[in-house]
Design a protein around this motif. Structure first.
Motif, PDB file in Angstrom:
ATOM      1  N   MET A 176      20.405 -22.730 -16.508  1.00 41.56           N
ATOM      2  CA  MET A 176      20.742 -24.066 -16.029  1.00 41.56           C
ATOM      3  C   MET A 176      21.570 -23.960 -14.736  1.00 41.56           C
ATOM      4  SD  MET A 176      20.257 -27.229 -17.394  1.00 41.56           S
ATOM      5  CE  MET A 176      20.288 -27.043 -19.152  1.00 41.56           C
ATOM      6  N   GLN A 177      22.605 -23.126 -14.817  1.00 39.63           N
ATOM      7  CA  GLN A 177      23.518 -23.005 -13.676  1.00 39.63           C
ATOM      8  C   GLN A 177      22.807 -22.444 -12.441  1.00 39.63           C
ATOM      9  OE1 GLN A 177      26.354 -20.656 -15.774  1.00 39.63           O
ATOM     10  NE2 GLN A 177      27.436 -22.424 -16.576  1.00 39.63           N
ATOM     11  N   THR A 178      21.898 -21.493 -12.661  1.00 40.90           N
ATOM     12  CA  THR A 178      21.163 -20.918 -11.535  1.00 40.90           C
ATOM     13  C   THR A 178      20.347 -21.988 -10.817  1.00 40.90           C
ATOM     14  OG1 THR A 178      21.061 -18.759 -12.608  1.00 40.90           O
ATOM     15  CG2 THR A 178      19.425 -19.191 -10.894  1.00 40.90           C
ATOM     16  N   LEU A 179      19.746 -22.888 -11.569  1.00 43.26           N
ATOM     17  CA  LEU A 179      18.926 -23.930 -10.942  1.00 43.26           C
ATOM     18  C   LEU A 179      19.779 -24.955 -10.199  1.00 43.26           C
ATOM     19  CD1 LEU A 179      16.170 -24.334 -13.653  1.00 43.26           C
ATOM     20  CD2 LEU A 179      15.967 -23.255 -11.400  1.00 43.26           C
ATOM     21  N   PHE A 180      20.969 -25.247 -10.709  1.00 42.84           N
ATOM     22  CA  PHE A 180      21.875 -26.113  -9.944  1.00 42.84           C
ATOM     23  C   PHE A 180      22.282 -25.421  -8.651  1.00 42.84           C
ATOM     24  CE2 PHE A 180      22.310 -28.846 -13.624  1.00 42.84           C
ATOM     25  CZ  PHE A 180      22.626 -30.073 -13.076  1.00 42.84           C
ATOM     26  N   ARG A 181      22.642 -24.137  -8.752  1.00 41.21           N
ATOM     27  CA  ARG A 181      23.042 -23.386  -7.558  1.00 41.21           C
ATOM     28  C   ARG A 181      21.894 -23.368  -6.545  1.00 41.21           C
ATOM     29  NH1 ARG A 181      27.855 -21.981  -6.430  1.00 41.21           N
ATOM     30  NH2 ARG A 181      28.220 -20.742  -8.255  1.00 41.21           N
ATOM     31  N   TYR A 182      20.675 -23.182  -7.034  1.00 43.37           N
ATOM     32  CA  TYR A 182      19.492 -23.217  -6.181  1.00 43.37           C
ATOM     33  C   TYR A 182      19.388 -24.568  -5.458  1.00 43.37           C
ATOM     34  CZ  TYR A 182      14.567 -24.196  -5.200  1.00 43.37           C
ATOM     35  OH  TYR A 182      13.396 -24.597  -4.604  1.00 43.37           O
ATOM     36  N   ASN A 183      19.504 -25.656  -6.213  1.00 43.67           N
ATOM     37  CA  ASN A 183      19.402 -26.980  -5.591  1.00 43.67           C
ATOM     38  C   ASN A 183      20.477 -27.190  -4.533  1.00 43.67           C
ATOM     39  OD1 ASN A 183      17.099 -27.926  -6.830  1.00 43.67           O
ATOM     40  ND2 ASN A 183      18.162 -29.142  -8.364  1.00 43.67           N
ATOM     41  N   TRP A 184      21.702 -26.759  -4.814  1.00 44.42           N
ATOM     42  CA  TRP A 184      22.777 -26.931  -3.831  1.00 44.42           C
ATOM     43  C   TRP A 184      22.517 -26.104  -2.571  1.00 44.42           C
ATOM     44  CZ3 TRP A 184      26.731 -25.927  -8.253  1.00 44.42           C
ATOM     45  CH2 TRP A 184      26.834 -27.074  -9.039  1.00 44.42           C
ATOM     46  N   ASP A 200      19.711 -55.557 -21.858  1.00 48.91           N
ATOM     47  CA  ASP A 200      18.980 -56.325 -22.869  1.00 48.91           C
ATOM     48  C   ASP A 200      19.444 -56.012 -24.294  1.00 48.91           C
ATOM     49  OD1 ASP A 200      17.907 -53.816 -23.377  1.00 48.91           O
ATOM     50  OD2 ASP A 200      15.857 -54.357 -22.813  1.00 48.91           O
ATOM     51  N   GLY A 201      20.505 -55.194 -24.426  1.00 50.24           N
ATOM     52  CA  GLY A 201      21.065 -54.892 -25.732  1.00 50.24           C
ATOM     53  C   GLY A 201      20.526 -53.623 -26.380  1.00 50.24           C
ATOM     54  N   ARG A 202      19.440 -53.058 -25.837  1.00 52.66           N
ATOM     55  CA  ARG A 202      18.909 -51.807 -26.391  1.00 52.66           C
ATOM     56  C   ARG A 202      19.899 -50.677 -26.132  1.00 52.66           C
ATOM     57  NH1 ARG A 202      14.423 -49.795 -23.576  1.00 52.66           N
ATOM     58  NH2 ARG A 202      15.203 -50.957 -21.799  1.00 52.66           N
ATOM     59  N   VAL A 203      19.961 -49.745 -27.050  1.00 51.49           N
ATOM     60  CA  VAL A 203      20.789 -48.553 -26.876  1.00 51.49           C
ATOM     61  C   VAL A 203      19.853 -47.356 -26.709  1.00 51.49           C
ATOM     62  CG1 VAL A 203      22.509 -47.034 -27.917  1.00 51.49           C
ATOM     63  CG2 VAL A 203      22.687 -49.513 -28.216  1.00 51.49           C
ATOM     64  N   ILE A 204      19.999 -46.684 -25.593  1.00 55.12           N
ATOM     65  CA  ILE A 204      19.191 -45.505 -25.289  1.00 55.12           C
ATOM     66  C   ILE A 204      20.051 -44.273 -25.556  1.00 55.12           C
ATOM     67  CG2 ILE A 204      17.888 -44.288 -23.481  1.00 55.12           C
ATOM     68  CD1 ILE A 204      16.750 -47.070 -24.208  1.00 55.12           C
ATOM     69  N   GLU A 205      19.469 -43.285 -26.223  1.00 56.51           N
ATOM     70  CA  GLU A 205      20.183 -42.043 -26.510  1.00 56.51           C
ATOM     71  C   GLU A 205      19.426 -40.882 -25.877  1.00 56.51           C
ATOM     72  OE1 GLU A 205      20.801 -41.616 -30.713  1.00 56.51           O
ATOM     73  OE2 GLU A 205      22.004 -43.446 -30.836  1.00 56.51           O
ATOM     74  N   ASP A 206      20.143 -40.086 -25.080  1.00 53.93           N
ATOM     75  CA  ASP A 206      19.549 -38.933 -24.419  1.00 53.93           C
ATOM     76  C   ASP A 206      20.391 -37.694 -24.682  1.00 53.93           C
ATOM     77  OD1 ASP A 206      17.358 -40.226 -22.883  1.00 53.93           O
ATOM     78  OD2 ASP A 206      19.012 -41.260 -21.898  1.00 53.93           O
ATOM     79  N   ALA A 207      19.729 -36.571 -24.941  1.00 54.42           N
ATOM     80  CA  ALA A 207      20.422 -35.299 -25.129  1.00 54.42           C
ATOM     81  C   ALA A 207      20.899 -34.781 -23.774  1.00 54.42           C
ATOM     82  CB  ALA A 207      19.492 -34.278 -25.785  1.00 54.42           C
ATOM     83  N   TRP A 208      22.100 -34.225 -23.771  1.00 56.65           N
ATOM     84  CA  TRP A 208      22.674 -33.715 -22.519  1.00 56.65           C
ATOM     85  C   TRP A 208      21.787 -32.650 -21.870  1.00 56.65           C
ATOM     86  CZ3 TRP A 208      28.679 -32.907 -22.491  1.00 56.65           C
ATOM     87  CH2 TRP A 208      29.307 -34.139 -22.738  1.00 56.65           C
ATOM     88  N   GLY A 209      21.193 -31.779 -22.680  1.00 58.60           N
ATOM     89  CA  GLY A 209      20.324 -30.745 -22.114  1.00 58.60           C
ATOM     90  C   GLY A 209      19.152 -31.344 -21.355  1.00 58.60           C
ATOM     91  N   GLU A 210      18.604 -32.416 -21.924  1.00 57.86           N
ATOM     92  CA  GLU A 210      17.498 -33.109 -21.263  1.00 57.86           C
ATOM     93  C   GLU A 210      17.971 -33.762 -19.963  1.00 57.86           C
ATOM     94  OE1 GLU A 210      15.415 -36.905 -22.819  1.00 57.86           O
ATOM     95  OE2 GLU A 210      14.277 -35.201 -23.624  1.00 57.86           O
ATOM     96  N   ILE A 211      19.154 -34.330 -19.976  1.00 53.15           N
ATOM     97  CA  ILE A 211      19.716 -34.957 -18.772  1.00 53.15           C
ATOM     98  C   ILE A 211      19.929 -33.913 -17.679  1.00 53.15           C
ATOM     99  CG2 ILE A 211      21.770 -36.095 -17.816  1.00 53.15           C
ATOM    100  CD1 ILE A 211      22.029 -37.503 -20.618  1.00 53.15           C
TER     101      ILE A 211
END
Length: 163
Positions: free
Chosen positions: A1-9, A108-119
């Motif tokens: 994960m960290q390598t890909l962030f470093r790549y993007n930066w 609209d009142g809906r609650v969306i749940e996302d996993a941090w890894g996916e984010i």
């Protein structure tokens, strides 16, 4: 994960340097695709990265709007201002955070749940997507785009726990 962030930066920094070679009118020109222009797209990349990270940290959002950050210099300052905050979160990343859940209540009142890894993977893919758009515009301008090659950038093992 960290390598890909470093790549993007790393790639982002190279795009900033690439932008220095263009007249301001080309950086501001309305274009088809992306966020509608080179500088607008760069601001959007930073804004999305920061917004998601701040959401996961439970911090208030900071809106990086265009045209407030409508020059290359202001975009670089924005990035320099918030990169340490984002980098701190990314460097602290570990597998135990993968399944943390971010809950977001929509208007609209809906609650969306996302996993941090996916984010985190979305943040990475989002930037790569928009960098591709910059590459298309580069070719339209008759200029060589920044290389998107990850190989040969010295990123292997650059950070503990990198992917």
């Amino acid at each position: 994960m960290q390598t890909l962030f470093r790549y993007n930066w790393m790639i982002r920094e190279e795009w900033y340097k690439w932008c220095e070679e263009l007249p301001e009118e080309e950086l501001l020109k309305e274009r088809i695709g992306g966020m509608g222009g080179i500088l607008k797209t760069l601001v959007h990349i930073i804004d999305v990265e920061l917004s998601w990270i701040r959401d996961m940290e439970g911090k208030p959002d900071f809106r990086a709007d265009f045209p407030e950050f409508g020059t290359l210099q202001k975009i670089r300052e924005l990035d320099a201002r918030f990169r340490p905050e984002v980098e701190q979160f990314v460097l602290a990343w570990h597998e135990g955070l993968e399944r943390n859940i971010l809950k977001d209540e929509r208007a609209d009142g809906r609650v969306i749940e996302d996993a941090w890894g996916e984010i985190m993977r979305h943040i990475i893919a989002h930037e790569i997507h928009h960098i591709g758009q910059l590459s298309v515009w580069s070719r339209e301008l008759g200029k060589k785009p920044v290389s998107a090659n990850l190989v040969g950038r010295g990123l292997a093992g650059s950070l503990p726990g990198g992917e």
